[in-house]
Design a protein around this motif. Structure first.
Motif, short mmCIF file in Angstrom:
data_model
loop_
_atom_site.label_atom_id
_atom_site.label_comp_id
_atom_site.label_asym_id
_atom_site.label_seq_id
_atom_site.Cartn_x
_atom_site.Cartn_y
_atom_site.Cartn_z
N LEU D 40 -29.85 40.73 12.80
CA LEU D 40 -30.54 40.23 11.63
C LEU D 40 -29.64 39.44 10.69
O LEU D 40 -29.98 38.31 10.32
N PRO D 41 -28.50 40.01 10.28
CA PRO D 41 -27.61 39.21 9.39
C PRO D 41 -27.22 37.88 10.04
O PRO D 41 -27.20 36.84 9.38
N LEU D 42 -26.95 37.91 11.33
CA LEU D 42 -26.54 36.69 12.03
C LEU D 42 -27.62 35.62 11.95
O LEU D 42 -27.38 34.47 11.60
N VAL D 43 -28.84 36.08 12.25
CA VAL D 43 -29.94 35.12 12.32
C VAL D 43 -30.31 34.58 10.94
O VAL D 43 -30.73 33.44 10.81
N THR D 44 -30.12 35.43 9.94
CA THR D 44 -30.51 34.99 8.60
C THR D 44 -29.34 34.39 7.82
O THR D 44 -29.48 34.09 6.64
N ASP D 234 -21.39 37.05 22.43
CA ASP D 234 -22.60 37.88 22.28
C ASP D 234 -23.44 37.40 21.10
O ASP D 234 -24.66 37.38 21.16
N ALA D 235 -22.74 37.01 20.04
CA ALA D 235 -23.47 36.50 18.88
C ALA D 235 -24.22 35.23 19.26
O ALA D 235 -25.36 35.01 18.83
N ALA D 236 -23.57 34.41 20.08
CA ALA D 236 -24.21 33.17 20.52
C ALA D 236 -25.48 33.48 21.29
O ALA D 236 -26.54 32.85 21.08
N VAL D 237 -25.39 34.45 22.17
CA VAL D 237 -26.56 34.83 22.96
C VAL D 237 -27.67 35.32 22.03
O VAL D 237 -28.83 34.94 22.18
N ALA D 238 -27.28 36.15 21.07
CA ALA D 238 -28.28 36.68 20.14
C ALA D 238 -28.96 35.53 19.39
O ALA D 238 -30.17 35.49 19.23
N LEU D 239 -28.13 34.56 18.99
CA LEU D 239 -28.67 33.44 18.23
C LEU D 239 -29.65 32.64 19.07
O LEU D 239 -30.66 32.13 18.57
N SER D 240 -29.35 32.57 20.36
CA SER D 240 -30.25 31.78 21.20
C SER D 240 -31.61 32.45 21.34
O SER D 240 -32.59 31.81 21.67
N LEU D 241 -31.65 33.77 21.05
CA LEU D 241 -32.96 34.44 21.05
C LEU D 241 -33.86 33.84 19.97
O LEU D 241 -35.08 33.79 20.12
N LEU D 242 -33.23 33.40 18.89
CA LEU D 242 -33.99 32.77 17.82
C LEU D 242 -34.68 31.52 18.37
O LEU D 242 -35.87 31.27 18.13
N LEU D 243 -33.90 30.76 19.12
CA LEU D 243 -34.43 29.54 19.73
C LEU D 243 -35.59 29.88 20.67
O LEU D 243 -36.64 29.23 20.66
N VAL D 244 -35.37 30.95 21.44
CA VAL D 244 -36.41 31.39 22.38
C VAL D 244 -37.68 31.75 21.63
O VAL D 244 -38.79 31.36 22.02
#
Ligand SMILES: Nc1ncnc2c1ncn2[C@@H]1O[C@H](COP(=O)(O)OP(=O)(O)OP(=O)(O)O)[C@@H](O)[C@H]1O
Ligand SMILES: Nc1ncnc2c1ncn2[C@@H]1O[C@H](COP(=O)(O)OP(=O)(O)OP(=O)(O)O)[C@@H](O)[C@H]1O
Ligand SMILES: [Mg+2]
Ligand SMILES: [Mg+2]
Lengths: 237, 349, 287, 287, 349
Positions: D40-44, D234-244
């Motif tokens: 959450l913090p990463l995405v926001t 791992d953070a990059a992967v998580a961020l790409s979930l946002l894109l997904v």
């Protein structure tokens, strides 16, 4: 977040310093940019990170960069040869190779020579990129010939193979091992100093903010910069 | 009954139940939008009714209800459908289109082509064998489509207006062919032409607004139609009303005297039917032997064979062109239609 | 004769020309920059040829895999009726939007040594990572949506009327598929296959991340170009012309006879009629 | 009532399931790896949101540009008859096969300060490279073929019979285009637009090369992910979930009511009929 | 002549030249695949002939030859085509389909819809206005398509089998509607039904294998047909041969005596025409007053109105069912067809 689709150099003229830096410098340069903005109120530092060779291509095609920090001397030399630099480049950091293994170290790697053992899946950089050139130099110095399962085009890719457990070992820079935290274990080796990589920084010839650029370069090469860079694992030249 | 269909589709106001005896051919007649094509689609398995049950020789085609949900896929039904449009496979030659049914039944390619050539010959389209559907004229495509349906050699043949788009030479040819093919075969044939019903079918079903309004042996329905639609098909004038002592009284109050072979009960519903050729036209009321005479406003005149058909609303009279010219008939004119009681059939509805 | 109806408004051609220029100018710019003296040795160097051979082989394999997996997916999405159909469609499209590098990571998490399936595969003696198989998997992953999307579109617009007719003639679903559905959507299938082949040929990020980069085993032409760029950007650009040439050849071949040939000379009449056969005349019945 | 004919052979579902798994498993693997506490913090974070906003704006703009340039191209390719049609089709497809980085270089050679057009543009005071405009151009360049290919396929399979009918009723070509051609191929146009939007959203290589990576100006979400990966994969992967997630939402919305809804409950009958209207009943005349 | 068409298409063996006077309606008759739809497509501008020239009121539709290459786009021709298939725009409601023509002519939406509603009412399809074509039955779609063509209000109306798929109520309705609409309007109408020709057209053109084989005022062609096809349409038996002193000798050697109003030159080509109702059937050769008697093998019997039509190859006889039963007629039987010379018309071909 409020910035719009305008050209960075054109907006806020004279007050935005555009720094093109190798992607591996992201963490220390982001920190240094903040420091710089604090010490130069009203100035904004725009950072653009990419592979050194990408950046060279962009600058030669007229990208509005003020400062260029490269991860190797070869790419800086390309710009210098093309006469696109303002003055000479200054070296601000060094970096040496290290062996990165998964935390469990499944292949029990302890030395550079261990990498040549049959059955060990080693991943290295390809000869065309700086870390690959360095690896080849170490191989030559130690007389150990590696049989890698893959020759990656960047350290990030090498590290990715190790952190995912796909490879038993990879050869990267110490700064990369440090940045990866506990996802990999670093194994330093003595022969690493046979190939020391140096990071040069320079003002771009087409810069319209040459004084600011010089100030930024001074920050990076100065004591403040040294501290931030060595916190990230870089060596001092 | 070897075939029984019972099906309802609320969205089309369709609710039909019909059956087919072994070897029987049924003609389905009815106005546009009555549900004729819908009925064939339901039997063929292209349309799933809301509720109902269908059976062929004890095999359940569908059984859809609150508690049941049986469904046999179209290819397992043993039916072949000639749809209202030819729908020839555009990527196959005419020959391969016709060979499609036999090939699907497992016949080897050469034999299937042989069969296909035979059926193409039957519809006089052998010379079109190698053409693609895109290179056929409307009538040529229709013939190939008929050949394709026949070549599938189904247990129940479903034909939707098989004579559409055919020229005056091909239509009788096909009618003769179908008469041969349908002899002793179960078939349902949708048509707008009574001749097809007379020549091809044992029984007719008249569909109107999704329901069966009349049903029975061809001659009986067409000679003693009870619905206006069937009367129109048979080329008869039909007046529905109540039986009186004298004959039939229409809702508008017209009285028709006529013949009847069964005793009629006054008050019951009945119809009076008479051919247009039995109707004479007069410009003023003339009292003579005919007992049925009524005032009409002419709506239309059109040639009908050697005669002129004079229409007045739902009623028609056939008179000679000479008579028409003599009387100076024209749409809008008021006139009297006169029919001899001997020409009017009266029977219960 | 020729069909008289063309029906494309004149101004559309102007916009189309702008669109074409937008794609062609950059290509021309590349071509203009190529140092032709260096081009030939570069293109015929062993590493280039090895990479090209590998690219062609893996792209062909992944196109086949895309067809095997994608045709059923497209059929199910276009013809089937089941819960979650819309969700499935969204998910199948995701590899399109996922940055290829992340796609590569996802594949590592799945087929890698420590991945979801990788452990079972490892026990079965199958090692996927760093092998040519991994390249094919990576390419299939990114190329599959192309085939599914274009084929589903073709299936939907073809409609199922002919399939229904075939069924009433007694054809089993498999026969209908083989003899009616697939032949009718062949153009859609072909363009889908071309798209997947092209995407596989150009695939870079996922391959690099998932399969690595070893000459002759996993280093496809895009990877070779990327490496080449580290030392000589112009050489890399020149090398990518090789890729472009291959792609033009493949696309050109697969779109053979795309429609009625507009022959203008004498004898053009007969030719147009024959060629026009698959596409029906405007006034004709068959769709 | 519901249409009785489904016609998808049983075994096709098995293969389709395999295909779906091949795409879904890697996605599941990513999701399984995500550290939700950090997510959450990463995405926001400001940089993520800035990048996401930029990505959405530029992708929307490039989709519009793709439609403006791609629809005419597709029309000309599908309906026109001219010399070099096949060649044009091959060339329009090339951005598909060109490694994106090379595409970016080609754009630089064209619109860059030293490029073919760049010099004239510079004189006119317009500087394209390294601006948000450059991002849009890069995305348009790579996404255009998707729109053209899927729309051309749809146009070809729709045929021109209805257009011919419209012309005989007195409609000018522009009217035919607006009232007949485009409405008829709307599904194809929609899926083409979705494809280009998705491709624009995921575009990375050409953007990085041609537009650079400046926060808020040219650093789109994929570039942000790339940078993130330098420090924390791992953070990059998580961020790409946002894109997904964004992509799923967009695709899901644009494919609203893709076909007859297979309502099963009571009242499903009426619904199916209404929904089924756009796709004709199998036994019906209109294609 | 206000409309002149001259066109050849080698691939279809099509070579036709025809014209249309102001306000004239021409019916095109001919067997399947004769080129009727091709002719309409050429006039409408959907098909480009190899060579030829077309003109309407001095406006050149096309002029294609070795040296010329003029082409007017379909929407500028002022023609409207009702094709052999309805081809309703699937994405528009029936109302908007009909409003399409007026809208394209620049009429505002509301007014166009008003016009559309009017034409839908004329074909009795107002209640279908809001339906999509996919929800119409075959005949309903055909009616809407006719309304759409009429609503376009063209200078030249081209109708390809407008009565196809219509029920027995709608067909006469539409025929009356067309008669009103076509009065004083130039139109070309393709049909397989002589009634359409009689009622709607001033002139007929008979097309066979891509060429015009007969042409003239409707009555003249249908009463004195020179081609077998036209004779079939008119319901006449036709025997072509050479003129002799006595009448006509067919290629098979049969002699036909008959009536003629112009002096005939023996040796020239001529035809003998006689209605089936004038033919009697005998089982053995009977010499009596009729001078024409010849042996035939029966091929078919079918109901024809109240009569039975007995066919023997190309010839037909109409007899009563009772007579047929008495004689025990059946296909395959040998019999004699006998015609009074007074019933046979003889004229030069
Ligand atoms: N897909 C559909 N959705 C809703 N209603 C439909 C649909 N298709 C047909 N209908 C309606 O169902 C009724 C029956 O149609 P059907 O096609 O069975 O008529 P038909 O008897 O074959 O008529 P025709 O003689 O014109 O072919 C018509 O009123 C028609 O408008
Ligand atoms: N696309 C085509 N290519 C080649 N030949 C064609 C094509 N379309 C039609 N033909 C042929 O041209 C001839 C004339 O066809 P046309 O459709 O004009 O016939 P028609 O008189 O309308 O017949 P019908 O009464 O069956 O509608 C036919 O022999 C047909 O097979
Ligand atoms: Mg019907
Ligand atoms: Mg025709």
């Amino acid at each position: 977040a409020a910035s719009t689709g305008q050209n960075a150099a054109a907006s806020d003229s004279g007050k935005t310093l555009t720094v093109f830096a190798a992607a591996s410098l992201k963490a220390p340069f982001t920190k240094l940019a903040t420091t710089f903005e604090e010490s130069h109120p009203g100035t904004k530092v725009a950072l653009s990170f990419a592979g050194s060779s990408d950046l060279v291509t962009q600058i030669s095609q007229g990208a509005p960069a003020d400062v260029f920090a490269s991860a190797d001397t070869k790419n800086m030399a390309k710009l210098a040869d093309a006469g696109l630099l303002d003055g000479a480049a200054a070296t601000f950091a060094t970096n040496v190779l290290a062996i990165a293994v998964p935390p469990a170290n499944p292949a029990s790697i302890a030395s550079f020579a261990d990498l040549a053992r049959p059955g060990v899946r080693v991943v290295v950089c390809a000869g065309q990129v700086p870390c690959g050139t360095a690896t080849a130099a170490v191989e030559k110095a130690t007389g150990v010939t590696l049989k890698p399962v893959s020759e990656e085009s960047s350290v990030t890719d090498v590290l990715g193979k190790v952190t995912s457990g796909e490879a038993d070992a990879g050869i990267v820079y110490v700064t990369d091992v440090k940045a990866a935290g506990d996802k990999v274990k670093g194994i330093p080796f003595a022969e690493a100093d046979k190939a020391i990589n140096t990071y040069p920084i320079a003002t771009v010839g087409s810069s319209k903010n040459k004084e600011l650029a010089a100030a930024f370069t001074a920050l990076v090469t100065g004591a403040e910069g040294n501290k931030v860079l060595s916190d990230a694992g870089f060596g001092t030249p | 009954m070897s075939v029984r269909i019972d099906a309802a589709i609320a969205a089309r106001g369709f609710d039909v139940s019909m059956s087919l005896a072994p070897g029987e051919t049924v003609a389905v007649l009815g106005p546009n939008g009555a549900g004729k094509s819908t009925l064939l689609s339901v039997i063929a398995g292209l349309l799933r009714p809301d509720t109902g049950r269908g059976e062929v020789d004890g095999k359940v085609l569908f059984d859809l209800g609150p508690a049941t949900n049986t469904w046999t896929a179209p290819h397992r039904r043993g039916t072949a459908l000639l749809a209202q449009e030819p729908l020839l496979f555009p990527h196959l030659s005419a020959l391969d289109n016709v060979a499609f049914g036999p090939r699907s039944a497992g016949v080897p390619r050469a034999a299937a082509r042989e069969t296909a050539r035979h059926w193409l010959a039957e519809v006089e389209a052998v010379d079109l064998a190698s053409r693609r559907p895109g290179e056929l004229s409307g009538g040529q495509a229709q013939r190939v489509a008929v050949a394709r349906a026949l070549a599938a050699d189904p247990e129940v043949l479903l034909l939707d207006e098989p004579m559409a788009a055919l020229d005056i030479h091909a239509a009788p040819l096909l009618r003769r062919l179908l008469r041969r093919v349908l002899a002793g075969r179960r078939a349902v044939i949708v048509t707008h032409d009574v001749l097809d019903a007379y020549m091809l079918a044992d029984r007719v079903i008249v569909l109107e607004e999704g329901r069966i309004t009349e049903e029975g042996p061809v001659r009986e329905v067409l000679q003693r139609p009870r619905s206006r639609f069937a009367a129109g098909l048979a080329g008869l004038n039909l007046v529905a009303g109540t039986v009186t002592a004298a004959g039939i009284r229409s809702p508008e109050g017209l009285e028709f005297a006529g013949q009847h072979d069964a005793p009629l009960v006054p008050g019951q519903a009945g119809v009076a039917a008479f051919p247009p050729s039995a109707v004479s036209v007069f410009l003023s009321e003339a009292h003579g032997s005919p007992r049925n005479s009524f005032r009409v406003r002419l709506t239309d005149l059109e040639p009908h064979g050697d005669q002129i058909r004079v229409r007045a609303g739902e009623l028609a009279a056939d008179i000679t062109p000479a008579a028409s010219a003599d009387l100076g008939l024209a749409p809008g004119l008021e006139a009297y239609f006169v029919v001899k009681a001997a020409a009017v059939s009266i029977y219960p509805a | 004769m020729r069909h008289g109806y063309q029906g494309v408004p004149r101004w559309i051609y102007v916009l189309a020309a702008a669109g074409a220029l937008f794609v062609l100018l950059p290509l021309a710019a590349i071509v203009a920059k190529v140092n032709w003296a260096e081009f030939l040795p570069l293109v015929t160097s062993e590493s280039s040829l090895t990479a090209l051979g590998l690219s062609l082989r893996t792209s062909a394999a992944s196109t086949v895999l895309c067809i095997v997996l994608g045709v059923p997916l497209a059929l199910v999405l276009a013809r089937g009726q089941f819960r979650g159909q819309r969700l499935l469609r969204s998910f199948v499209l995701l590899p399109l939007v996922l940055p290829p590098v992340v796609g590569g990571i996802a594949l590592l998490y799945t087929f890698g040594r420590q991945g979801l399936l990788g452990r079972s595969l490892e026990l079965a003696g199958i090692q996927v990572a760093f092998s040519t198989t991994a390249v094919v998997l990576a390419q299939t992953f990114v190329a599959l949506p192309f085939l599914v999307v274009s084929l589903e579109g073709a299936l939907r617009s073809a409609g199922s009327r002919y399939e229904a007719v075939a069924a009433t003639l007694g054809a089993r679903p498999t026969t209908v598929l083989r003899r009616v559905t697939l032949p009718l959507v062949l153009p859609g299938l072909a363009s889908g296959a071309v798209l997947s082949f092209a995407r596989s040929l150009g695939e870079f990020g996922a391959t690099l991340t998932f399969a690595g980069s070893l000459q002759g085993v996993t280093r496809t032409l895009p990877l070779e170009i990327y490496l080449q760029r580290e030392t000589d950007a112009d050489a890399a650009v020149a090398l990518s012309l090789l890729l472009v040439a291959v792609a033009v050849a493949v696309v050109g071949l697969s779109y053979r006879r795309p429609g009625a040939a507009g022959g203008r000379g004498p004898g053009g009449a007969e030719r147009a009629t024959r060629d026009g056969a698959p596409e029906p005349a405007p006034e004709r019945a068959a769709p």
